[in-house]
Design a protein around this motif. Sequence first.
Motif, PDB file in Angstrom:
ATOM      1  N   ALA A 106       0.945  -1.260   0.141  1.00  0.00           N
ATOM      2  CA  ALA A 106       0.004   0.019   0.132  1.00  0.00           C
ATOM      3  C   ALA A 106       0.829   1.172  -0.005  1.00  0.00           C
ATOM      4  O   ALA A 106       1.988   1.101   0.339  1.00  0.00           O
ATOM      5  CB  ALA A 106      -0.962   0.068   1.220  1.00  0.00           C
ATOM      6  N   GLU A 107       0.302   2.261  -0.365  1.00  0.00           N
ATOM      7  CA  GLU A 107       1.143   3.453  -0.508  1.00  0.00           C
ATOM      8  C   GLU A 107       0.318   4.647   0.497  1.00  0.00           C
ATOM      9  O   GLU A 107      -0.917   4.521   0.473  1.00  0.00           O
ATOM     10  CB  GLU A 107       1.257   4.352  -1.901  1.00  0.00           C
ATOM     11  CG  GLU A 107       0.098   4.698  -2.624  1.00  0.00           C
ATOM     12  CD  GLU A 107       0.208   5.108  -4.037  1.00  0.00           C
ATOM     13  OE1 GLU A 107       1.545   5.172  -4.256  1.00  0.00           O
ATOM     14  OE2 GLU A 107      -0.793   5.645  -4.625  1.00  0.00           O
ATOM     15  N   GLY A 108       1.063   5.541   0.882  1.00  0.00           N
ATOM     16  CA  GLY A 108       0.458   6.590   1.813  1.00  0.00           C
ATOM     17  C   GLY A 108       1.023   7.999   1.408  1.00  0.00           C
ATOM     18  O   GLY A 108       2.260   8.038   1.047  1.00  0.00           O
ATOM     19  N   ARG A 109       0.238   8.925   1.449  1.00  0.00           N
ATOM     20  CA  ARG A 109       0.594  10.255   1.100  1.00  0.00           C
ATOM     21  C   ARG A 109      -0.065  11.357   2.088  1.00  0.00           C
ATOM     22  O   ARG A 109      -0.856  10.995   2.847  1.00  0.00           O
ATOM     23  CB  ARG A 109       0.046  10.820  -0.215  1.00  0.00           C
ATOM     24  CG  ARG A 109       0.577  10.124  -1.388  1.00  0.00           C
ATOM     25  CD  ARG A 109      -0.504  10.310  -2.483  1.00  0.00           C
ATOM     26  NE  ARG A 109      -0.849  11.983  -2.642  1.00  0.00           N
ATOM     27  CZ  ARG A 109      -0.328  12.711  -3.298  1.00  0.00           C
ATOM     28  NH1 ARG A 109       0.923  12.504  -4.063  1.00  0.00           N
ATOM     29  NH2 ARG A 109      -0.746  13.904  -3.517  1.00  0.00           N
ATOM     30  N   VAL A 110       1.003  12.255   2.472  1.00  0.00           N
ATOM     31  CA  VAL A 110       0.648  13.298   3.671  1.00  0.00           C
ATOM     32  C   VAL A 110       0.689  14.730   2.851  1.00  0.00           C
ATOM     33  O   VAL A 110       1.808  14.902   2.416  1.00  0.00           O
ATOM     34  CB  VAL A 110       1.671  13.306   4.900  1.00  0.00           C
ATOM     35  CG1 VAL A 110       1.299  14.348   5.814  1.00  0.00           C
ATOM     36  CG2 VAL A 110       1.719  11.873   5.535  1.00  0.00           C
ATOM     37  N   VAL A 111      -0.563  15.353   3.035  1.00  0.00           N
ATOM     38  CA  VAL A 111      -0.636  16.651   2.269  1.00  0.00           C
ATOM     39  C   VAL A 111      -0.961  17.646   3.077  1.00  0.00           C
ATOM     40  O   VAL A 111      -1.789  17.319   3.919  1.00  0.00           O
ATOM     41  CB  VAL A 111      -1.398  16.624   0.923  1.00  0.00           C
ATOM     42  CG1 VAL A 111      -0.862  15.510  -0.036  1.00  0.00           C
ATOM     43  CG2 VAL A 111      -2.793  16.264   1.299  1.00  0.00           C
ATOM     44  N   ASP A 112      -0.565  19.051   2.858  1.00  0.00           N
ATOM     45  CA  ASP A 112      -0.957  20.134   3.554  1.00  0.00           C
ATOM     46  C   ASP A 112      -2.565  20.609   2.951  1.00  0.00           C
ATOM     47  O   ASP A 112      -3.039  20.181   2.146  1.00  0.00           O
ATOM     48  CB  ASP A 112      -0.124  21.213   3.826  1.00  0.00           C
ATOM     49  CG  ASP A 112       0.122  21.849   2.675  1.00  0.00           C
ATOM     50  OD1 ASP A 112      -0.411  21.715   1.452  1.00  0.00           O
ATOM     51  OD2 ASP A 112       1.003  22.598   2.531  1.00  0.00           O
ATOM     52  N   GLY A 113      -2.921  21.571   3.662  1.00  0.00           N
ATOM     53  CA  GLY A 113      -4.281  22.128   3.513  1.00  0.00           C
ATOM     54  C   GLY A 113      -4.246  22.695   2.194  1.00  0.00           C
ATOM     55  O   GLY A 113      -5.514  22.876   1.432  1.00  0.00           O
ATOM     56  N   SER A 114      -3.281  23.293   1.479  1.00  0.00           N
ATOM     57  CA  SER A 114      -3.144  23.482  -0.061  1.00  0.00           C
ATOM     58  C   SER A 114      -2.887  22.111  -0.802  1.00  0.00           C
ATOM     59  O   SER A 114      -2.736  22.753  -2.177  1.00  0.00           O
ATOM     60  CB  SER A 114      -2.030  24.495  -0.353  1.00  0.00           C
ATOM     61  OG  SER A 114      -2.126  25.467   0.594  1.00  0.00           O
ATOM     62  N   GLY A 115      -2.873  21.015  -0.351  1.00  0.00           N
ATOM     63  CA  GLY A 115      -2.596  20.031  -1.321  1.00  0.00           C
ATOM     64  C   GLY A 115      -0.935  19.741  -1.683  1.00  0.00           C
ATOM     65  O   GLY A 115      -0.863  18.913  -2.372  1.00  0.00           O
ATOM     66  N   ARG A 116      -0.076  20.467  -1.029  1.00  0.00           N
ATOM     67  CA  ARG A 116       1.258  20.325  -1.100  1.00  0.00           C
ATOM     68  C   ARG A 116       1.641  19.034  -0.423  1.00  0.00           C
ATOM     69  O   ARG A 116       1.469  18.616   0.580  1.00  0.00           O
ATOM     70  CB  ARG A 116       1.928  21.346  -0.629  1.00  0.00           C
ATOM     71  CG  ARG A 116       1.802  22.653  -1.520  1.00  0.00           C
ATOM     72  CD  ARG A 116       2.676  23.846  -1.156  1.00  0.00           C
ATOM     73  NE  ARG A 116       2.487  23.909   0.602  1.00  0.00           N
ATOM     74  CZ  ARG A 116       3.311  24.658   1.122  1.00  0.00           C
ATOM     75  NH1 ARG A 116       4.526  25.055   0.625  1.00  0.00           N
ATOM     76  NH2 ARG A 116       3.200  24.598   2.589  1.00  0.00           N
ATOM     77  N   LEU A 117       2.588  18.052  -1.118  1.00  0.00           N
ATOM     78  CA  LEU A 117       2.997  17.059  -0.520  1.00  0.00           C
ATOM     79  C   LEU A 117       4.283  17.244   0.367  1.00  0.00           C
ATOM     80  O   LEU A 117       5.016  17.837   0.253  1.00  0.00           O
ATOM     81  CB  LEU A 117       3.709  15.967  -1.656  1.00  0.00           C
ATOM     82  CG  LEU A 117       4.137  14.781  -1.472  1.00  0.00           C
ATOM     83  CD1 LEU A 117       2.907  13.790  -0.997  1.00  0.00           C
ATOM     84  CD2 LEU A 117       4.922  13.967  -2.665  1.00  0.00           C
ATOM     85  N   LEU A 118       3.731  16.576   1.783  1.00  0.00           N
ATOM     86  CA  LEU A 118       4.708  16.971   2.848  1.00  0.00           C
ATOM     87  C   LEU A 118       5.430  15.447   2.788  1.00  0.00           C
ATOM     88  O   LEU A 118       6.615  15.881   3.467  1.00  0.00           O
ATOM     89  CB  LEU A 118       3.918  17.029   4.162  1.00  0.00           C
ATOM     90  CG  LEU A 118       3.057  18.230   4.100  1.00  0.00           C
ATOM     91  CD1 LEU A 118       2.184  18.482   5.408  1.00  0.00           C
ATOM     92  CD2 LEU A 118       3.962  19.719   3.802  1.00  0.00           C
ATOM     93  N   GLY A 119       5.141  14.533   2.640  1.00  0.00           N
ATOM     94  CA  GLY A 119       5.831  13.184   2.698  1.00  0.00           C
ATOM     95  C   GLY A 119       4.818  12.159   2.114  1.00  0.00           C
ATOM     96  O   GLY A 119       3.713  12.232   1.856  1.00  0.00           O
ATOM     97  N   HIS A 120       5.510  10.900   1.851  1.00  0.00           N
ATOM     98  CA  HIS A 120       4.907   9.785   1.091  1.00  0.00           C
ATOM     99  C   HIS A 120       5.518   8.449   1.221  1.00  0.00           C
ATOM    100  O   HIS A 120       6.876   8.663   1.815  1.00  0.00           O
ATOM    101  CB  HIS A 120       4.855  10.025  -0.467  1.00  0.00           C
ATOM    102  CG  HIS A 120       6.052  10.302  -1.230  1.00  0.00           C
ATOM    103  ND1 HIS A 120       6.692   9.385  -1.953  1.00  0.00           N
ATOM    104  CD2 HIS A 120       6.689  11.379  -1.284  1.00  0.00           C
ATOM    105  CE1 HIS A 120       7.732   9.850  -2.429  1.00  0.00           C
ATOM    106  NE2 HIS A 120       7.965  11.159  -1.980  1.00  0.00           N
ATOM    107  N   GLY A 121       5.066   7.482   1.130  1.00  0.00           N
ATOM    108  CA  GLY A 121       5.700   6.154   1.370  1.00  0.00           C
ATOM    109  C   GLY A 121       5.027   4.993   1.101  1.00  0.00           C
ATOM    110  O   GLY A 121       3.939   5.156   0.736  1.00  0.00           O
ATOM    111  N   THR A 122       5.698   4.002   1.280  1.00  0.00           N
ATOM    112  CA  THR A 122       4.762   2.708   1.032  1.00  0.00           C
ATOM    113  C   THR A 122       4.861   1.685   2.127  1.00  0.00           C
ATOM    114  O   THR A 122       5.953   1.735   3.042  1.00  0.00           O
ATOM    115  CB  THR A 122       5.681   2.112  -0.140  1.00  0.00           C
ATOM    116  OG1 THR A 122       7.038   1.854  -0.061  1.00  0.00           O
ATOM    117  CG2 THR A 122       5.237   2.726  -1.697  1.00  0.00           C
ATOM    118  N   SER A 123       4.175   0.597   2.338  1.00  0.00           N
ATOM    119  CA  SER A 123       4.202  -0.272   3.216  1.00  0.00           C
ATOM    120  C   SER A 123       3.923  -1.597   2.627  1.00  0.00           C
ATOM    121  O   SER A 123       3.293  -1.750   1.577  1.00  0.00           O
ATOM    122  CB  SER A 123       3.199  -0.125   4.454  1.00  0.00           C
ATOM    123  OG  SER A 123       3.474   1.122   5.298  1.00  0.00           O
TER     124      SER A 123
END
Length: 133
Positions: A106-123
């Motif tokens: 699976a993949e995960g994404r962390v975005v701020d309120g403006s939709g900018r990518l803060l971090g991403h990863g896989t498990s």
Amino acid sequence: MLGELPAPPMAGTLSFHLVEIGEGTAVFEAFPGPHLLNPLGTVHGGWVLTLIDTVTGCAAHTLLPAGVGYTTIETKANFSRPIMPDSGPVRVEGRVLNKGRTIITAEGRVVDGSGRLLGHGTSTLMVFNAPVG
């Protein structure tokens, strides 16, 4: 999500909660703050890694029948931007990429309120029969 079961204690400690769930997907809202700072004054990367591990696990869990569990084998994360304690809420999105009989990715994404990518990863998660009771 219906509030019939308590959230895991870690969710309160790390300031996040489930806001959406679907087949193979999960979404959390998380709140950075001063309790999550590293010595340099930014939110600790371990928080982002934990959010990615949590959202990918929950997305995988949606595809499993009752009595079947999972555990993380590996989670990898990339940090794209620093998160400050006053950055505001972040959205954590997870989705299953592949479901096998014993391994789910699976993949995960962390975005701020403006939709900018803060971090991403896989498990990578291992599926097992969970003990009942």
